[in-house]
Write a protein that holds these residues in place. Structure first.
Motif, PDB file in Angstrom:
ATOM      1  N   ILE A   1       0.823  -1.214   0.000  1.00  0.00           N
ATOM      2  CA  ILE A   1       0.000   0.000   0.000  1.00  0.00           C
ATOM      3  C   ILE A   1       0.856   1.263   0.000  1.00  0.00           C
ATOM      4  O   ILE A   1       0.642   2.180  -0.787  1.00  0.00           O
ATOM      5  N   GLY A   2       1.820   1.330   0.915  1.00  0.00           N
ATOM      6  CA  GLY A   2       2.718   2.481   0.970  1.00  0.00           C
ATOM      7  C   GLY A   2       2.134   3.640   1.756  1.00  0.00           C
ATOM      8  O   GLY A   2       1.112   3.530   2.436  1.00  0.00           O
ATOM      9  N   GLY A   3       2.808   4.793   1.660  1.00  0.00           N
ATOM     10  CA  GLY A   3       2.336   5.993   2.333  1.00  0.00           C
ATOM     11  C   GLY A   3       2.295   5.830   3.840  1.00  0.00           C
ATOM     12  O   GLY A   3       3.233   5.345   4.471  1.00  0.00           O
TER      13      GLY A   3
ATOM     14  N   ILE B   1       4.648   3.870   7.072  1.00  0.00           N
ATOM     15  CA  ILE B   1       5.178   4.517   8.279  1.00  0.00           C
ATOM     16  C   ILE B   1       4.674   3.821   9.534  1.00  0.00           C
ATOM     17  O   ILE B   1       5.440   3.511  10.455  1.00  0.00           O
ATOM     18  N   ARG B   2       3.375   3.550   9.587  1.00  0.00           N
ATOM     19  CA  ARG B   2       2.796   2.965  10.797  1.00  0.00           C
ATOM     20  C   ARG B   2       3.144   1.492  10.944  1.00  0.00           C
ATOM     21  O   ARG B   2       3.077   0.943  12.055  1.00  0.00           O
ATOM     22  N   SER B   3       3.528   0.838   9.847  1.00  0.00           N
ATOM     23  CA  SER B   3       3.936  -0.558   9.942  1.00  0.00           C
ATOM     24  C   SER B   3       5.177  -0.731  10.798  1.00  0.00           C
ATOM     25  O   SER B   3       5.396  -1.796  11.389  1.00  0.00           O
ATOM     26  N   LEU B   4       5.996   0.304  10.882  1.00  0.00           N
ATOM     27  CA  LEU B   4       7.183   0.224  11.730  1.00  0.00           C
ATOM     28  C   LEU B   4       6.804   0.014  13.189  1.00  0.00           C
ATOM     29  O   LEU B   4       7.564  -0.583  13.960  1.00  0.00           O
ATOM     30  N   ASP B   5       5.617   0.486  13.573  1.00  0.00           N
ATOM     31  CA  ASP B   5       5.196   0.391  14.973  1.00  0.00           C
ATOM     32  C   ASP B   5       4.895  -1.038  15.413  1.00  0.00           C
ATOM     33  O   ASP B   5       4.864  -1.321  16.616  1.00  0.00           O
ATOM     34  N   VAL B   6       4.636  -1.933  14.459  1.00  0.00           N
ATOM     35  CA  VAL B   6       4.240  -3.298  14.842  1.00  0.00           C
ATOM     36  C   VAL B   6       5.388  -4.287  14.719  1.00  0.00           C
ATOM     37  O   VAL B   6       5.240  -5.456  15.085  1.00  0.00           O
ATOM     38  N   LEU B   7       6.525  -3.844  14.227  1.00  0.00           N
ATOM     39  CA  LEU B   7       7.673  -4.730  14.063  1.00  0.00           C
ATOM     40  C   LEU B   7       8.436  -4.894  15.374  1.00  0.00           C
ATOM     41  O   LEU B   7       8.572  -3.947  16.154  1.00  0.00           O
TER      42      LEU B   7
END
Length: 305
Positions: A212-214, A218-224
């Motif tokens: 998806i991107g955008g 950015i918010r995907s970093l929070d779940v890693l």
């Protein structure tokens, strides 16, 4: 023959009548049984990727096709008339969404034997991209946790299946309407993105595959978890942002590779599912292109001459 053609950047492509092409040295004429549309086709038509994939207008749409060998060009060996094949053409050449296509013989692999030939084209970019992300870049291992965004989409539907085959715990985002589909593909947990913020529903993820991107990137970093890996498909991720948080990032942009394509064909013969959003005749290819451009296709959009 008929072919779906870009005529001007930004315009919806139109079906035209063309002369049947002839294969040159090292090329093969394929009677197309099915062509799969991809988001890249829409980006090319919109003129968004001219720096990377310049085309000479007018140009026939599409890279992914499956069909039967109709005629061999000079010097071609190892193939015979009537052979069922699958291939991905160079994006600057296109040519897939047509009754016939001329393709390099070296770009073809035998089509899967367990899927209808007209549907097999759906493997060429989407499944191979998922393979590249899950198997080659992530090197996913049993017991790891992977989050696949848009698990009902073209690449996502294959990524969910490949992650499951790798023995991972698979989490995916999808609409509530697609929940049953992605569970059948192998998702352990489904997050309805229309109702739930994925950041509140999952954590300690080893790998995220983001198509998806955008803001989603950015918010995907929070779940890693610390040291986790973000794989971005739409554009190169912000590597500095990820590194500053002790995370890794990678960009996967699929390039044609016959060994990779043969690998996903082998998996299709073993039961890898090709999720199809819809199949349409070539006369309705422009409408199918518009549907894909709207971004809500579940699986692959296939044009069958």
């Amino acid at each position: 023959m008929k072919a779906l053609r870009y005529t001007a950047y930004g315009d919806t492509p139109v079906v035209h009548d063309l002369a049947e092409p002839a294969p040159g040295p090292g090329e093969v004429l394929v009677r197309v049984a099915g062509a799969a549309l991809n988001p890249l086709d829409v980006k090319i038509g919109a003129g968004h990727v001219q720096d990377y994939f310049p085309i000479t207008l007018p140009s026939t749409v599409g890279t992914d096709l499956a069909g039967t060998v109709e005629r061999l060009g000079p010097g071609v060996t190892g193939w015979g008339v009537g052979d069922a094949v699958i291939t991905r053409t160079d994006p600057t050449t296109g040519g897939a969404v047509a009754d016939y296509a001329v393709v390099p013989a070296a770009s073809m692999v035998p089509a899967p034997t367990t899927a209808p030939l007209g549907i097999a084209a759906g493997l060429a970019t989407a499944a191979a991209t998922a393979w590249q992300a899950v198997t080659e870049v992530a090197k996913l291992r049993p017991g790891q946790k992977m989050l696949v965004h848009a698990g009902a989409g073209g690449v996502g539907s294959f990524a969910v299946q490949l992650a499951r085959r790798a023995g991972a715990h698979v989490v995916t985002t999808a609409s509530g309407r697609a929940a049953e589909l992605v569970r059948k593909l192998g998702a352990d947990d489904v997050i309805d993105y229309t109702r739930i913020d994925f950041c509140t529903a999952v954590s300690d993820v080893d790998v995220v595959v983001d198509s998806i991107g955008g803001d989603t990137e950015i918010r995907s970093l929070d779940v890693l978890r610390p040291g986790g890996l973000l794989i971005s498909l739409p554009a190169p991720p912000d590597a500095e942002r990820a590194a500053a948080r002790g995370l890794r990032s990678a960009f996967v942009f699929h390039a044609s590779d016959t060994e990779r394509l043969a690998a996903v064909v082998a998996l299709a013969n073993e039961g890898l599912d090709i999720v199809v959003d819809r199949t349409v005749p070539l006369s309705e290819a422009a409408e199918a292109y518009t549907h894909l451009a709207q971004g809500h296709a579940k699986g692959k959009v296939i044009v069958q001459p």
